[in-house]
Enzyme design. Structure first.
Site, short mmCIF file in Angstrom:
data_model
loop_
_atom_site.label_atom_id
_atom_site.label_comp_id
_atom_site.label_asym_id
_atom_site.label_seq_id
_atom_site.Cartn_x
_atom_site.Cartn_y
_atom_site.Cartn_z
N ASP A 1 -24.80 9.14 -3.43
CA ASP A 1 -24.80 7.86 -2.71
C ASP A 1 -26.05 7.07 -3.08
OD1 ASP A 1 -23.58 6.21 -0.32
OD2 ASP A 1 -25.75 6.28 0.00
N TYR B 1 -32.38 0.57 -2.71
CA TYR B 1 -33.24 1.75 -2.72
C TYR B 1 -34.23 1.73 -3.88
CZ TYR B 1 -29.50 3.52 0.34
OH TYR B 1 -28.55 3.68 1.32
N LYS C 1 -24.14 0.08 -3.59
CA LYS C 1 -23.96 -0.95 -2.56
C LYS C 1 -24.48 -2.31 -3.04
CE LYS C 1 -24.91 2.71 0.76
NZ LYS C 1 -25.62 3.64 -0.15
N HIS D 1 -23.49 -3.65 1.57
CA HIS D 1 -24.50 -2.83 2.24
C HIS D 1 -24.69 -3.23 3.70
CE1 HIS D 1 -28.38 -0.40 1.24
NE2 HIS D 1 -27.93 -0.11 2.44
#
Length: 344
Positions: free
Chosen positions: A76, A81, A110, A143
């Site tokens: 994931d 990030y 995302k 997201h």
């Protein structure tokens, strides 16, 4: 109980990391026997994945390689990030050494809030694919339902420090996401952090049904209404922060520590498991997908071993009884509540 095999590759990975685990603990699942859920498209999504949020720069590649060696086939990721290049490096290393083929993996990423405008969605997806070194995603999520000012600045603010938002509705973003599936850039699309009304808006307008809804889910936030809503509408649920996100940067001294809760600790001792394993199993036994994050080899392995046991109905009820509707990831810390589409 599912069949297990000893993984010499996982053993080597753990030994090289100077982590000692008993031989019996080094049991992993073959790809064909890993539990999965069937998405509305008919594609299969492994129920246990490796989360990559909050991992420090330089740690993620090794974590991905360790996870794949231990048997994980679900990763994931997210643009926000800021480590998708490291995830991609880990994937490439395990493809190059013959451990896996690309089609063995289920990779989720995302779409970030600054790319909600329909004209930006495909470019953002291609940027993620480039970072990961992949030709397609298995799953691409929106997201958060809130759109920010268009551009490549992840958290845009004006000169006075105020957040700069955009008014693109999520439904318009979704229509652009559907085109990604038509073009083969991703196999499935889904949502993250949306409330029931926002999910229903998509269901009412979509040509392609959301494959999953990814939400914060753990015994302090059991979200029974949302789970029932998703079940009734044929949408799978993916649980993030299943451990209560104990390493979140904004945690306060008086915030609850889920892994230290007496009920969790008692059940863990009784079953000979760790509190983390109990909390992951809690998500899985409710029929959800679960994506715990770790960069520590022994914990990555231990998290995977949650596939080898189940909680009793009594234990599940005890854990549900901890519910406080408490969110560790409510995001008030960056003023999201000022956005008209903030879901919480």
């Amino acid at each position: 109980m599912f069949p297990t095999i000893f993984s010499s590759q996982c053993h080597r990975t753990l030994r090289s990391a100077k982590v000692f685990l008993p031989y019996i603990a080094l049991q992993v699942r073959t790809m064909s026997s890993q539990p999965s859920l069937t998405l509305p498209s008919g594609n299969k999504m492994p129920v246990l994945g490796l989360g990559t949020w909050k991992s420090k720069p330089g740690e993620v590649t090794a974590a991905v390689k360790t996870a794949i060696d231990c048997g994980y086939r679900h990763l994931d990721c997210a643009r926000a990030y800021q480590n998708e290049d490291e995830v991609g490096a880990g994937i490439k290393a395990k493809v190059d050494d013959g451990t896996i083929k690309r089609e063995d993996l289920f990779v989720t990423s995302k779409l970030w809030c600054t790319h909600h405008h329909p004209d930006d969605v495909e470019r953002a997806c291609k940027q993620t694919l480039d970072s990961l070194g992949l030709e397609y995603l298995d799953l691409f999520l929106i997201h958060w339902p809130m759109a920010y000012k268009r551009g490549d600045v992840l958290f845009p603010k004006d000169a006075d420090g105020n957040w700069q938002f955009d008014d693109t509705p999520q439904v318009e973003t979704w229509k652009a996401m559907e085109k990604l599936v038509e073009k083969g850039l991703c196999k499935d699309i889904g949502l993250s952090n949306s409330n029931k009304k926002q999910v229903q808006d998509i269901l009412d307008a979509c040509k392609i049904k959301p494959a999953t809804l990814q939400i914060e889910l753990h015994p302090l936030l059991i979200q029974e209404d949302m789970l029932q809503f998703c079940k009734e509408n044929g949408v799978t649920v993916t649980a993030y922060s299943p451990l209560g996100s104990p390493d979140r940067p904004w945690i306060k001294d008086d915030d609850p520590r889920l892994m230290e809760d007496p009920t969790v600790v008692e059940i863990a001792k009784k079953k000979g498991k760790s509190p983390a394993q109990i909390l992951i199993r809690f998500a899985l036994d409710r029929g959800n997908i679960c994506i715990p994050k770790s960069v520590t080899p022994s914990r990555i392995q231990a998290n995977f071993e949650t596939l080898n046991f189940k909680l009793t109905s009594q234990e599940m009820e005890q854990l549900k009884g901890l519910n406080k509707d408490y969110r560790g990831c409510a995001l008030e810390w960056i003023a999201h509540p000022h956005h008209p589409f903030f879901p919480i």
